[in-house]
Design a protein around this motif. Sequence first.
Motif, mmCIF file in Angstrom:
data_model
loop_
_atom_site.group_PDB
_atom_site.id
_atom_site.type_symbol
_atom_site.label_atom_id
_atom_site.label_comp_id
_atom_site.label_asym_id
_atom_site.label_seq_id
_atom_site.Cartn_x
_atom_site.Cartn_y
_atom_site.Cartn_z
ATOM 1 N N ASP A 25 -7.889 2.277 -7.557
ATOM 2 C CA ASP A 25 -8.019 3.734 -6.979
ATOM 3 C C ASP A 25 -6.502 4.116 -6.981
ATOM 4 O O ASP A 25 -6.167 5.120 -6.137
ATOM 5 C CB ASP A 25 -7.962 3.259 -5.170
ATOM 6 C CG ASP A 25 -9.552 2.822 -5.132
ATOM 7 O OD1 ASP A 25 -10.441 3.040 -5.772
ATOM 8 O OD2 ASP A 25 -9.702 1.757 -4.241
ATOM 9 N N ARG A 26 -6.106 4.181 -8.139
ATOM 10 C CA ARG A 26 -4.771 4.828 -8.452
ATOM 11 C C ARG A 26 -4.893 5.346 -9.640
ATOM 12 O O ARG A 26 -5.638 4.880 -10.525
ATOM 13 C CB ARG A 26 -3.628 3.924 -8.136
ATOM 14 C CG ARG A 26 -3.078 3.381 -6.881
ATOM 15 C CD ARG A 26 -2.069 2.961 -6.752
ATOM 16 N NE ARG A 26 -0.973 3.746 -6.618
ATOM 17 C CZ ARG A 26 -0.409 4.115 -5.534
ATOM 18 N NH1 ARG A 26 -1.271 3.891 -4.261
ATOM 19 N NH2 ARG A 26 0.581 5.154 -5.233
ATOM 20 N N LYS A 226 1.649 11.880 -1.383
ATOM 21 C CA LYS A 226 0.503 12.426 -1.176
ATOM 22 C C LYS A 226 0.386 13.774 -1.763
ATOM 23 O O LYS A 226 1.388 14.607 -2.216
ATOM 24 C CB LYS A 226 0.217 12.651 0.351
ATOM 25 C CG LYS A 226 0.708 11.443 1.079
ATOM 26 C CD LYS A 226 -0.517 10.722 1.176
ATOM 27 C CE LYS A 226 -0.703 9.357 1.794
ATOM 28 N NZ LYS A 226 -1.951 8.508 1.896
ATOM 29 N N GLU A 234 -1.966 7.680 -5.604
ATOM 30 C CA GLU A 234 -3.341 7.337 -4.925
ATOM 31 C C GLU A 234 -4.239 8.387 -5.558
ATOM 32 O O GLU A 234 -4.114 9.476 -5.906
ATOM 33 C CB GLU A 234 -3.305 7.111 -3.673
ATOM 34 C CG GLU A 234 -3.162 8.687 -2.803
ATOM 35 C CD GLU A 234 -3.054 8.546 -1.293
ATOM 36 O OE1 GLU A 234 -3.663 9.208 -0.612
ATOM 37 O OE2 GLU A 234 -2.406 7.576 -1.024
ATOM 38 N N SER A 236 -6.642 10.721 -4.436
ATOM 39 C CA SER A 236 -7.057 11.362 -3.547
ATOM 40 C C SER A 236 -7.132 12.865 -3.743
ATOM 41 O O SER A 236 -6.259 13.536 -4.081
ATOM 42 C CB SER A 236 -6.208 11.360 -2.162
ATOM 43 O OG SER A 236 -6.275 10.089 -1.441
ATOM 44 N N LYS A 268 -8.003 7.865 -1.242
ATOM 45 C CA LYS A 268 -7.614 6.622 -1.834
ATOM 46 C C LYS A 268 -8.861 5.718 -2.511
ATOM 47 O O LYS A 268 -9.142 4.752 -2.389
ATOM 48 C CB LYS A 268 -6.982 5.703 -0.939
ATOM 49 C CG LYS A 268 -5.818 6.324 -0.311
ATOM 50 C CD LYS A 268 -4.977 5.734 0.957
ATOM 51 C CE LYS A 268 -6.088 5.373 2.260
ATOM 52 N NZ LYS A 268 -4.997 4.914 3.349
#
Length: 298
Positions: A25-26, A226, A234, A236, A268
């Motif tokens: 998930d990265r 973020k 991450e 997202s 994520k």
Amino acid sequence: MYIIENANILKNRELHTCSLLIKDDRITAIQAGFKRYQLIKMNVEPYIMTPTYVLLSSKIPHQGSFQDLKTFLIDHYLLKGCTTLLTYVDLLYEHELKEKITAMKMALISSPVDFMIGIKIPLRLITPTLIRSCKKEKVPAIFVDLKDPNELEKIPWGWIREAMFPFNSPFIPLISCSQKKEEKAVLSKWNTIIQKEKIPALYEVIEEGQPLSIPVLNKIGLYPQKASLMNGTELSYNLFLKGREIKKVDEVSLFHYHSDRLVVTVHKGKVVRAGNTVLFKSGNGEHVKVKTPAFFSL
């Protein structure tokens, strides 16, 4: 591991087409393509990809029912492609710091989005002891209510600057409703003093409900952790349906004027919004702790 290919990532009003290698998930690599890799591939060519947004909200109904909180987070965050919120607690006295932050953290324990908790203080609370407490608790943002800007000159800024170092959590100005007419004058005085005293701070008020800009996110230590799509960050992101009218827009314009084209939000690595369906994953959010504000050089 898998590959997201033909991603049209919006950056500086332009689309950059690339492929992303995903592991745990990265994002582990971004290239033009990964032809040699025999992995599952997800083609996102029909969409515009953006990082998910970070929004400020001081009015989270954290003392109401779970249903009130759930509805608020769906309407104001998940349906808008936002997966991280910034909020703050009101302090009237220094000793309230830890107690109020802990209470807010517990209230948001079921949040499906990540959250950061700052504090809001009157000018009289800008003291070395409070600043040292903020540094100890790693408070990412200190919102200052500028009701009486004349008090700015009475603050021992040299001691404050010394107390802030090396964490340097920024001061962020708040203008009360009664002073809206004088906002420019108040901000001008604020900027003159914080620049003269070399205090880490923002020069403008942050607008609620609007995506925080990269410079602001960096100042509070949230970028590129973020709201970015880079190697090591991450996974997202938002997917917007492509169209002629949104080829030369920026991310803020997409947020405000093309929300009807938002079809997928991933937080994520997990889908939290597909079409008009929101997958409310209670407790999937976490309290984001900042290591060093303004660490990333823009």
